[in-house]
Scaffold this motif. Structure first.
Motif, PDB file in Angstrom:
ATOM      1  N   LEU A  20       0.828  -1.201   0.000  1.00 39.63           N
ATOM      2  CA  LEU A  20       0.000   0.000   0.000  1.00 39.63           C
ATOM      3  C   LEU A  20       0.860   1.246   0.000  1.00 39.63           C
ATOM      4  N   ASP A  21       0.271   2.356  -0.434  1.00 41.87           N
ATOM      5  CA  ASP A  21       0.996   3.612  -0.332  1.00 41.87           C
ATOM      6  C   ASP A  21       0.617   4.294   0.989  1.00 41.87           C
ATOM      7  N   SER A  22       1.190   5.435   1.240  1.00 42.65           N
ATOM      8  CA  SER A  22       1.040   6.076   2.553  1.00 42.65           C
ATOM      9  C   SER A  22      -0.372   6.588   2.811  1.00 42.65           C
ATOM     10  N   GLY A  23      -1.232   6.592   1.808  1.00 37.01           N
ATOM     11  CA  GLY A  23      -2.616   6.998   1.997  1.00 37.01           C
ATOM     12  C   GLY A  23      -3.443   5.976   2.760  1.00 37.01           C
ATOM     13  N   ASN A  56      11.444   2.672   2.137  1.00 33.08           N
ATOM     14  CA  ASN A  56      10.359   3.277   1.357  1.00 33.08           C
ATOM     15  C   ASN A  56      10.621   3.157  -0.141  1.00 33.08           C
ATOM     16  N   ARG A  57      11.861   3.326  -0.545  1.00 31.30           N
ATOM     17  CA  ARG A  57      12.209   3.216  -1.964  1.00 31.30           C
ATOM     18  C   ARG A  57      12.008   1.784  -2.458  1.00 31.30           C
ATOM     19  N   GLN A  58      12.365   0.797  -1.651  1.00 29.13           N
ATOM     20  CA  GLN A  58      12.165  -0.598  -2.039  1.00 29.13           C
ATOM     21  C   GLN A  58      10.680  -0.925  -2.168  1.00 29.13           C
ATOM     22  N   LEU A  59       9.881  -0.421  -1.240  1.00 25.81           N
ATOM     23  CA  LEU A  59       8.440  -0.645  -1.325  1.00 25.81           C
ATOM     24  C   LEU A  59       7.851  -0.008  -2.580  1.00 25.81           C
ATOM     25  N   SER A  60       8.301   1.183  -2.912  1.00 28.35           N
ATOM     26  CA  SER A  60       7.749   1.866  -4.083  1.00 28.35           C
ATOM     27  C   SER A  60       8.153   1.174  -5.379  1.00 28.35           C
ATOM     28  N   THR A  61       9.351   0.601  -5.438  1.00 26.50           N
ATOM     29  CA  THR A  61       9.743  -0.117  -6.653  1.00 26.50           C
ATOM     30  C   THR A  61       8.932  -1.394  -6.821  1.00 26.50           C
ATOM     31  N   GLN A  62       8.513  -2.016  -5.727  1.00 24.07           N
ATOM     32  CA  GLN A  62       7.649  -3.195  -5.829  1.00 24.07           C
ATOM     33  C   GLN A  62       6.237  -2.791  -6.257  1.00 24.07           C
TER      34      GLN A  62
END
Length: 108
Positions: A20-23, A56-62
């Protein structure tokens, strides 16, 4: 909107890993899921550490692969234009057809 479509008292996501994103802060408190991967939010007086930024960067790349695949489905106008159907089962059928066409495109 999520709580309207998926009431928290159901086991909608219990067998899934959720990226999920931070929202969606607080998702893991309301819903049962296998794992909920959420980025760490920076606070006003407490900036993120280098380790938190890397995480956070690893989560966003996934997550970006999933978001790109959803964006590719929007190449089909029925998926990106305003929904004017009254029968939602036809919209589900249209989504399945678009996903099948995109998967066919990718494999050939």
């Amino acid at each position: 909107m999520l709580k309207e479509d998926f009431p928290p008292d159901g086991d909608w996501f219990k067998n899934f890993n959720m990226r999920l994103d931070s929202g969606y802060q607080g998702f893991a408190k309301d819903y049962k899921c296998r794992n909920a991967y959420l980025p760490t939010k920076a606070r006003k007086k407490q900036p993120l550490s280098e380790q938190q930024r890397l995480s956070n960067r690893q989560l966003s790349t996934q997550r970006v692969g999933i978001e790109h695949s959803i964006g590719r489905l929007k190449r089909y106008r029925i998926m990106s234009d305003r929904l004017r159907m009254h029968d939602f089962t036809k919209y589900d059928d249209a989504l399945e057809v678009c996903a099948g066409l995109w998967n066919f495109y990718l494999t050939n």
